[in-house]
Write a protein that holds these residues in place. Structure first.
Motif, PDB file in Angstrom:
ATOM      1  N   SER A 236      11.145   9.702 -44.410  1.00  0.00           N
ATOM      2  CA  SER A 236      11.571  10.748 -43.479  1.00  0.00           C
ATOM      3  C   SER A 236      13.056  10.559 -43.177  1.00  0.00           C
ATOM      4  O   SER A 236      13.468   9.510 -42.688  1.00  0.00           O
ATOM      5  N   MET A 237      13.865  11.555 -43.516  1.00  0.00           N
ATOM      6  CA  MET A 237      15.301  11.484 -43.318  1.00  0.00           C
ATOM      7  C   MET A 237      15.632  11.688 -41.836  1.00  0.00           C
ATOM      8  O   MET A 237      15.273  12.698 -41.240  1.00  0.00           O
ATOM      9  N   GLN A 238      16.355  10.740 -41.238  1.00  0.00           N
ATOM     10  CA  GLN A 238      16.691  10.784 -39.818  1.00  0.00           C
ATOM     11  C   GLN A 238      18.086  11.347 -39.555  1.00  0.00           C
ATOM     12  O   GLN A 238      18.513  11.422 -38.408  1.00  0.00           O
ATOM     13  N   PHE A 239      18.812  11.731 -40.612  1.00  0.00           N
ATOM     14  CA  PHE A 239      20.158  12.260 -40.426  1.00  0.00           C
ATOM     15  C   PHE A 239      20.409  13.348 -41.458  1.00  0.00           C
ATOM     16  O   PHE A 239      19.683  13.486 -42.440  1.00  0.00           O
ATOM     17  N   ASN A 240      21.463  14.115 -41.262  1.00  0.00           N
ATOM     18  CA  ASN A 240      21.825  15.238 -42.118  1.00  0.00           C
ATOM     19  C   ASN A 240      22.923  14.801 -43.084  1.00  0.00           C
ATOM     20  O   ASN A 240      24.065  14.537 -42.679  1.00  0.00           O
TER      21      ASN A 240
END
Length: 322
Positions: A226-230
């Motif tokens: 799960s990507m926590q940043f853009n």
């Protein structure tokens, strides 16, 4: 008894090239020391390790009659798979099966060498009694040429298995490569393993199950990320990099195959660089389609993304998977 005794290797074993050739599965295992500072050892002449069923492409096949026809018939048979990666995997699987059958239909290389030697000896003996007829003389010359091809194929067979690359081409020695390949097999052979309770495991299938369970516990199960940043807000766009996303050109792929080493370690499918070079004109269209699907993002890599877990021996006598 000294607290820090001086340890010296006292026990040595000597063998010969002839023994290695005749008894390639000989192993020496140490036993527990009881009443002496010497380590008792037991010699096993032969093991119950089953022969590997992994397909391995042999380089001398490309020079045998019927090889190109076998590859062409198998590859053009087609596949009912939907994705290009699955098509290539399916065709390679079918080709392995067809090449195995084709190779079994041929005479054994060792038997061909023996038959050629017998014919040459018979004609040489006949020449001592009387002059050979022209047909007999020409036949002997043809058999000698065939014998040279068979001996070269045998040399390449063992040279491929010994993985020693510092021997000059003019110093090829099939017996040397045979001995080195056998030595390499013995070094990589695991005769005994200890399980978690310290019990010795010597059966091949039991050791395989022990290693499989160990690596399964270590690797566990893959989970989604799960990507926590853009990323787009962190990485700035760089102009002028359009060539990196350009479609693959057929000429680029052709040049890669031309520059590919012919005899390095093959992938899980068993085919090496020499096969791709010799049969590229037969199989290239499917690989062009694979590259196109990869660029378009419509490929399924699960069909071709396979690998092996290779055990690398760190000790002369490995007894634990650590």
């Amino acid at each position: 008894m000294q607290r820090e005794p001086l340890l010296e290797q006292l026990d040595w074993f000597f063998t010969s090239q002839y023994w290695i050739s005749v008894y390639p599965n000989t192993v020496v295992l140490p036993l527990a020391k009881k009443g002496s500072d010497h380590v008792p050892c037991v010699v096993h002449i032969g093991t119950d390790i089953p022969k590997a069923k992994i397909f391995r492409f042999e380089n001398y096949w490309v020079d045998l009659p019927g090889f190109k026809e076998c590859v062409t018939q198998s590859w053009e048979r087609g596949s009912a798979k939907a994705y290009s990666s699955a098509v290539i995997a399916d065709k390679l699987k079918g080709l392995r099966h067809e090449l195995k059958k084709w190779h079994l239909s041929l005479a054994r290389l060792k038997g061909l060498i023996q038959n050629c030697n017998k014919v040459i000896v018979i004609l040489d003996t006949l020449e001592e009694e009387r002059p050979l007829y022209r047909e007999e003389f020409n036949f002997r010359q043809i058999v000698k040429l065939h014998l040279e091809d068979f001996l070269l194929a045998e040399c390449n067979y063992w040279k491929k298995r010994c993985t020693i690359r510092w021997i000059k081409q003019g110093e090829d020695n099939t017996r040397f490569f045979h001995a080195m390949a056998t030595e390499r097999y013995k070094r990589n052979n695991i005769a005994v393993l200890h399980d978690g309770d310290g019990n010795e495991v010597t059966d091949h299938h039991a050791m395989a199950a022990l290693l499989w369970a160990e690596y399964k516990n270590r690797m566990g199960r893959s989970e989604g990320i799960s990507m926590q940043f853009n990323l787009h807000s962190l990485i700035k766009r760089v102009d002028g990099l359009e060539e990196l996303t350009a479609p693959f050109l057929e000429k680029e792929m052709d040049d890669v195959v031309k520059e590919m080493p012919i005899d390095r370690a093959p992938g899980p499918d068993g085919f090496n660089g020499l096969f791709l070079k010799k049969c590229w004109h037969i199989i290239k269209k499917d690989f062009y389609k694979l590259a196109e699907d990869f660029h378009n993002g419509t490929i399924r890599l699960q069909n071709i993304n396979g690998s092996y877990i290779t055990l690398v021996p760190k000790k002369q006598i490995a007894i634990k998977d650590s």
